[in-house]
Design an enzyme around this catalytic site. Sequence first.
Site, mmCIF file in Angstrom:
data_model
loop_
_atom_site.group_PDB
_atom_site.id
_atom_site.type_symbol
_atom_site.label_atom_id
_atom_site.label_comp_id
_atom_site.label_asym_id
_atom_site.label_seq_id
_atom_site.Cartn_x
_atom_site.Cartn_y
_atom_site.Cartn_z
ATOM 1 N N LYS A 6 0.826 -1.208 0.000
ATOM 2 C CA LYS A 6 0.000 0.000 0.000
ATOM 3 C C LYS A 6 0.864 1.264 0.000
ATOM 4 C CE LYS A 6 -3.173 2.930 0.222
ATOM 5 N NZ LYS A 6 -4.547 3.047 0.559
ATOM 6 N N CYS A 31 -4.520 11.231 1.292
ATOM 7 C CA CYS A 31 -3.659 10.030 1.263
ATOM 8 C C CYS A 31 -2.204 10.307 0.885
ATOM 9 C CB CYS A 31 -4.251 9.013 0.302
ATOM 10 S SG CYS A 31 -5.933 8.580 0.750
ATOM 11 N N LEU A 70 0.254 11.021 -14.861
ATOM 12 C CA LEU A 70 1.338 11.850 -15.399
ATOM 13 C C LEU A 70 0.816 13.234 -15.741
ATOM 14 C CD1 LEU A 70 3.450 9.601 -17.830
ATOM 15 C CD2 LEU A 70 4.102 10.467 -15.581
HETATM 16 C C1 UGA Z 1 -5.095 7.757 -3.710
HETATM 17 C C2 UGA Z 1 -4.760 6.510 -4.549
HETATM 18 O O1 UGA Z 1 -4.888 6.820 -5.946
HETATM 19 C C3 UGA Z 1 -5.687 5.352 -4.207
HETATM 20 O O2 UGA Z 1 -5.304 4.183 -4.919
HETATM 21 C C4 UGA Z 1 -5.576 5.082 -2.693
HETATM 22 O O3 UGA Z 1 -6.451 4.052 -2.286
HETATM 23 C C5 UGA Z 1 -5.915 6.345 -1.930
HETATM 24 O O4 UGA Z 1 -5.025 7.401 -2.334
HETATM 25 C C6 UGA Z 1 -5.749 6.049 -0.460
HETATM 26 O O5 UGA Z 1 -4.621 5.770 -0.044
HETATM 27 O O6 UGA Z 1 -6.755 5.953 0.232
HETATM 28 P P1 UGA Z 1 -6.976 9.680 -3.828
HETATM 29 O O7 UGA Z 1 -6.222 10.358 -2.733
HETATM 30 O O8 UGA Z 1 -8.453 9.532 -3.723
HETATM 31 O O9 UGA Z 1 -6.413 8.177 -4.069
HETATM 32 O O10 UGA Z 1 -6.723 10.525 -5.130
HETATM 33 P P2 UGA Z 1 -5.872 10.394 -6.478
HETATM 34 O O11 UGA Z 1 -6.798 10.268 -7.609
HETATM 35 O O12 UGA Z 1 -4.806 9.388 -6.362
HETATM 36 O O13 UGA Z 1 -5.222 11.868 -6.541
HETATM 37 C C7 UGA Z 1 -4.326 12.325 -5.540
HETATM 38 C C8 UGA Z 1 -3.767 13.681 -5.896
HETATM 39 O O14 UGA Z 1 -2.904 13.588 -7.034
HETATM 40 C C9 UGA Z 1 -4.828 14.713 -6.272
HETATM 41 O O15 UGA Z 1 -4.487 15.964 -5.704
HETATM 42 C C10 UGA Z 1 -4.770 14.762 -7.785
HETATM 43 O O16 UGA Z 1 -5.212 15.969 -8.335
HETATM 44 C C11 UGA Z 1 -3.286 14.550 -8.005
HETATM 45 N N1 UGA Z 1 -2.953 14.037 -9.352
HETATM 46 C C12 UGA Z 1 -3.351 12.796 -9.724
HETATM 47 C C13 UGA Z 1 -2.209 14.824 -10.219
HETATM 48 O O17 UGA Z 1 -1.823 15.974 -9.898
HETATM 49 N N2 UGA Z 1 -1.872 14.317 -11.451
HETATM 50 C C14 UGA Z 1 -2.253 13.073 -11.836
HETATM 51 O O18 UGA Z 1 -1.901 12.673 -12.984
HETATM 52 C C15 UGA Z 1 -3.020 12.293 -10.953
#
Ligand code: UGA
Length: 423
Positions: A201, A257, A247
Amino acid sequence: MRVSVIGAGYVGLVTGVGLASLGHTVRVGERDSSKLAKLQSGVSPIYETGLQDALDSAMAAEMISFHATNHDAISGADVVLLALPTPPAADGSADLSYVTEALIDLAPSIPPGLVVANKSTVPVGTEAHFQDMLDTMGCDAIVVSNPEFLREGSALHDFHNPDRIVIGTTHPRAADVMTQLYEKLDAPVIVTDPASSEMIKYASNAYLATRITFANAIANLCETVGADAVAVLEGMGLDKRIGSQFLKPGPGFGGSCFPKDTLALVSIAEESGYDFSLLRGVIAVNELQSERIVSKVASVVPSMSEARIALWGLTFKAGTDDTRESPALKVASRLQALGATLLAYDPEAQDTGTEAIPLASSALGAAEGADVLLIATEWPEFRDVDLVELRQVMSGAAIVDARNLLDPKAVDSAGLSYMGVGR
Ligand code: UGA
């Protein structure tokens, strides 16, 4: 199976509702009385795509119920899932007090041989620690690690379509119970030792955070060498060894998270005598990314103290109402500290945390009279705003698009100036 879920947060509620729709009978324990009252009346306390409908169906079929005490929630259970918060402590390590408290509370009600699976993100070695705790309290339970990988905004979809199911236990019966729990889901099941399960994780979240940060660093470099980061990252992502997901450059990663888990993994590494300098670098670069957005805004206004800024988006990403560790709020509070006047709009966020940011009721409403428009969250509806109308309501003509959401050519044609990330 009869399943008990302790904690009705994002993970617990989505997992509970998801398991109910797979045909399990689910009893959820939630000690927050206002949340519990909502759930008992059939209302989801969180916004998550498809969740309310799935909750309606599960309640109509009497497959899910909500309880004030852990004792009631675990009554008759074949398996208990712990879905409790593990927020960062002052030193960055994971605070396990919510889970520990719940185990102490549950212990007297645990029947012999019950499988207790922990879904929260916890340091390596926690399963062993929880097992010791229950053993010491005279409980004959088997503690299992079962991390979740749900993303906010698509959590229910992720529940039904997991890339993998990870079960950390060396106990064959517990592995069988957990495998049976998820058998209707079409996904590879990895049964491994608890420490490896807990590490999967952290390693996954830290890697995803690193990818985003790498994309941000490449985008920053593209700005100085005159390349287009959107084309560069697309070109990279087409390499099957790299892939295109996670990306997208932007204002830095946020949410409940990645910031917490990257800090926790650095702290786990430190304690074990390994200097995870790569991940420390990721955290440091991510901190600077929101500052870069502030600088972009500063570069298009003559004076920050006289600037009126429209802020589109407050949540940490689109598709959620969650503003925890939101880059949008980080940038907003910095702009306010520099003297700027903000008016914000977000389709879902009602709460701007401790920041006092006035809210408008529409995207165009927030832009009225603004010198600059800052797009901080990638809500799809922002793409549909009429740019000519936007130009008419704004005083100034600058758009800082921290999510590369708009088409720069269309912005230009509407008589507005465009500044994205990496292009
Ligand atoms: C993340 C993980 O993706 C999940 O697999 C995990 O279960 C979860 O944490 C957790 O540990 O509970 P989450 O925090 O809901 O999920 O959101 P994400 O979609 O992963 O995005 C996280 C951050 O990264 C956001 O601020 C988003 O805007 C940013 N991000 C994401 C980017 O800036 N660029 C990207 O290409 C993707």
